[in-house]
Motif scaffolding. Structure first.
Motif, PDB file in Angstrom:
ATOM      1  N   LEU A 250     -29.420  15.401  25.788  1.00  0.00           N
ATOM      2  CA  LEU A 250     -29.386  15.451  27.251  1.00  0.00           C
ATOM      3  C   LEU A 250     -29.285  14.056  27.855  1.00  0.00           C
ATOM      4  CD1 LEU A 250     -29.562  17.234  29.781  1.00  0.00           C
ATOM      5  CD2 LEU A 250     -32.058  17.025  29.651  1.00  0.00           C
TER       6      LEU A 250
ATOM      7  N   LEU B 239     -38.852  12.295  22.509  1.00  0.00           N
ATOM      8  CA  LEU B 239     -37.757  13.218  22.805  1.00  0.00           C
ATOM      9  C   LEU B 239     -37.388  14.055  21.576  1.00  0.00           C
ATOM     10  CD1 LEU B 239     -35.335  10.870  24.805  1.00  0.00           C
ATOM     11  CD2 LEU B 239     -37.127  12.369  25.697  1.00  0.00           C
ATOM     12  N   SER B 240     -37.106  15.331  21.814  1.00  0.00           N
ATOM     13  CA  SER B 240     -36.580  16.204  20.772  1.00  0.00           C
ATOM     14  C   SER B 240     -35.078  15.944  20.608  1.00  0.00           C
ATOM     15  CB  SER B 240     -36.815  17.669  21.144  1.00  0.00           C
ATOM     16  OG  SER B 240     -36.057  18.001  22.309  1.00  0.00           O
TER      17      SER B 240
ATOM     18  N   SER C  19     -32.598  18.014  21.244  1.00  0.00           N
ATOM     19  CA  SER C  19     -31.878  18.486  22.437  1.00  0.00           C
ATOM     20  C   SER C  19     -32.092  17.548  23.616  1.00  0.00           C
ATOM     21  CB  SER C  19     -32.320  19.909  22.794  1.00  0.00           C
ATOM     22  OG  SER C  19     -33.704  19.948  23.067  1.00  0.00           O
ATOM     23  N   GLU C  20     -33.274  16.956  23.716  1.00  0.00           N
ATOM     24  CA  GLU C  20     -33.534  16.015  24.813  1.00  0.00           C
ATOM     25  C   GLU C  20     -32.754  14.715  24.607  1.00  0.00           C
ATOM     26  OE1 GLU C  20     -38.064  17.310  26.186  1.00  0.00           O
ATOM     27  OE2 GLU C  20     -37.781  15.994  24.447  1.00  0.00           O
ATOM     28  N   GLN C  21     -32.599  14.284  23.367  1.00  0.00           N
ATOM     29  CA  GLN C  21     -31.766  13.110  23.097  1.00  0.00           C
ATOM     30  C   GLN C  21     -30.318  13.384  23.483  1.00  0.00           C
ATOM     31  OE1 GLN C  21     -32.431  11.161  19.189  1.00  0.00           O
ATOM     32  NE2 GLN C  21     -34.208  12.490  18.999  1.00  0.00           N
TER      33      GLN C  21
ATOM     34  N   VAL D 194     -38.437  10.265  32.133  1.00  0.00           N
ATOM     35  CA  VAL D 194     -37.166  10.850  31.741  1.00  0.00           C
ATOM     36  C   VAL D 194     -36.335  11.323  32.936  1.00  0.00           C
ATOM     37  CG1 VAL D 194     -36.065  12.711  30.419  1.00  0.00           C
ATOM     38  CG2 VAL D 194     -37.992  11.460  29.446  1.00  0.00           C
TER      39      VAL D 194
END
Length: 482
Positions: A55, A48-49, A51-53, A104
């Protein structure tokens, strides 16, 4: 008489209600912190990037907003107890679904649904406790929910640390199902609240419940007061909350809810490992056990708040806690401005800043949110008022969860905590202007504060006895006295 003596004299039913609410607080707190530990391993497994973390963290908070929006309506519609039963089932089911996620999108859906359940709980639980507790321990039992929440946060960090050696993030998320089953076993045996029964015209059930909770009370007089208050309240909807005399109350609870979260406490809870990492700490022991140490200190602060809220008063406790947060932000800004190379005294001061920030929050905002959520509106508006307050709280929480890591990267620690410091100062002055002192006042009495333009009538004293002069009956009603 001490608070422990008051609690010992509280009937068993009132203590069971408080215990059930506290167990839900444990689940709520556990979910807040275990995602901080689990995210370290989820990010690696799913690559995860940043921003994904954010999210993954924000998904549950977005669900909480939806739950808070419908929580008040649902509580009035099906009852406080039915909501509590549904919450316990939902917690267990969605915690297990989160743990079983293989990708995810599935994890995000599970977290969203879990958040929906949490959002309903943060509306219903304070109302359930406020309407089921004797007045002399109502503040203590509402603060006990915060005690349990902090305890759950500690358990979440410790569980994450215990499982960090194997990276078992699925167990970290799934263990929340255990206390949910305990809540279900307790709540299913409890009655609903006397006030909800009166709202539904079930006077016999209300009488039986009230007699069990306050055996020494004049039950008929209490029921008559409840019925009078319900009859006097027309509409019972958001439209009524948006006009006089309750508009000021709505502004207060919505503003308080927003300041509670926008000042940044859940940034510390969700992302403590990242904050300590930015201060130079390394290894799972430091990144997961230090946050637990912080929460142990904050738990002690809640116990102090618990002992003072019904004696010193709501306002002094709340303002003191916010003042501590302001001081902590100043310290953290200084640490990050000086922190070219963290280590030694600088790192210690950074840890102390986070500690003071969290202690200040739990002593003030964290403890009093549940008190004011349960006390600020008359019975037919109480669930809706709590819903509005917690919705505002959760909207601010979404903003913090969604953007904190980005703020930390772009503004640095000094800029990020400077923003939180300014917001804490604004929160201090907001509370000073709008927060009523409700210590020792009956729920039906508090509504007269708002009806009098945000002031207690000069003749209205907490727990005051009725004036024997019948010619002053109208004045007594306006003063909020029985």
């Amino acid at each position: 008489m001490s608070i422990l003596q008051d609690l010992r004299q509280t009937p068993r039913l009132g203590l069971l209600v408080g215990g059930a609410a506290a167990t839900i607080g444990v689940i709520y707190g556990y979910d807040m912190s275990n995602i901080a530990g689990a995210l370290l391993f989820i990010a690696k497994q799913f690559n995860l990037s940043t921003s994904e973390q954010e999210l993954v963290t924000t998904a549950v908070v977005a669900g909480e907003v939806i739950g808070a929006l419908v929580g008040g309506w649902l509580s009035n519609r099906i009852g406080r107890k039915a909501c509590m039963v549904g919450l316990a089932v939902g917690y267990a089911a969605f915690a297990i679904l989160s743990a079983m996620a293989n990708d995810v999108p599935t994890l995000l859906v599970a977290r969203l649904l879990l958040g929906l359940t949490i959002g309903i709980s943060v509306v219903v639980v304070p109302v359930f406790v406020a309407e089921s507790a004797p007045a002399k321990v109502r503040g203590a039992l509402l603060v006990a929910y915060q005690v349990a929440t902090v305890f759950g946060i500690i358990v979440g960090y410790l569980a994450a640390y215990a499982l960090s050696g194997t990276g078992s993030w699925r167990w970290m998320l799934g263990l929340a199902a255990i206390p949910a089953v305990i809540v279900l076993a307790v709540v299913i045996k409890l009655p609903d609240t006397a006030r909800w029964y009166m709202m539904r015209g079930r006077t016999a059930d209300a009488r039986r419940t009230l007699a069990a909770i306050e055996p020494a009370a004049d039950v008929d007089a209490e029921l008559s007061e409840m019925q009078r208050a319900i009859s006097d309240e027309r509409g019972g909807g958001f439209r009524e909350m948006m006009r006089s005399p309750y508009l000021r109350a709505t502004v207060f609870v919505v503003g308080l809810g927003f300041f509670i979260q926008i000042t940044g406490i859940n940034a510390v809870v969700y992302y403590s490992p990242r904050i300590f990492e930015a201060m130079g700490f390394t290894g799972n022991a430091a990144l997961l056990l230090l946050p637990a140490v912080v929460q142990v200190a904050s738990l002690l602060a809640v116990f102090v708040s618990l002992s003072l809220v019904d004696r010193l008063g709501r306002r002094p406790v709340l303002l003191t806690g916010i003042g501590m947060m302001v001081a902590a932000n100043v310290l953290l800004v200084g640490v990050f401005m000086a922190g070219q190379n963290f280590g030694g005294l600088l790192t210690v001061l950074g840890f102390l800043g986070v500690l003071l920030f969290t202690v200040g929050f739990t002593f003030g905002f964290g403890a009093l949110v549940w008190v004011y959520a349960g006390e600020s509106f008359p019975s037919r508006l109480r669930s809706l008022g709590a819903s509005a307050m917690l919705t505002s709280d959760l909207v601010a929480n979404v903003l913090v969860a969604a953007f904190f890591l980005t703020m930390l990267q772009r503004l640095g620690g000094a800029g990020t905590f400077a923003v939180f410091g300014v917001l804490a100062v604004l929160g201090f002055f907001f509370v000073r202007k709008y927060a009523p002192e409700t210590k020792g006042r009956q729920l039906e009495e508090i509504q007269h504060y708002w009806e009098n333009g945000g002031k207690w009538p000069a003749s209205a004293e907490p727990t005051a006895a009725p004036d024997p002069d019948p010619t002053r009956a109208d004045d007594l009603v306006q003063a909020g006295r029985p």
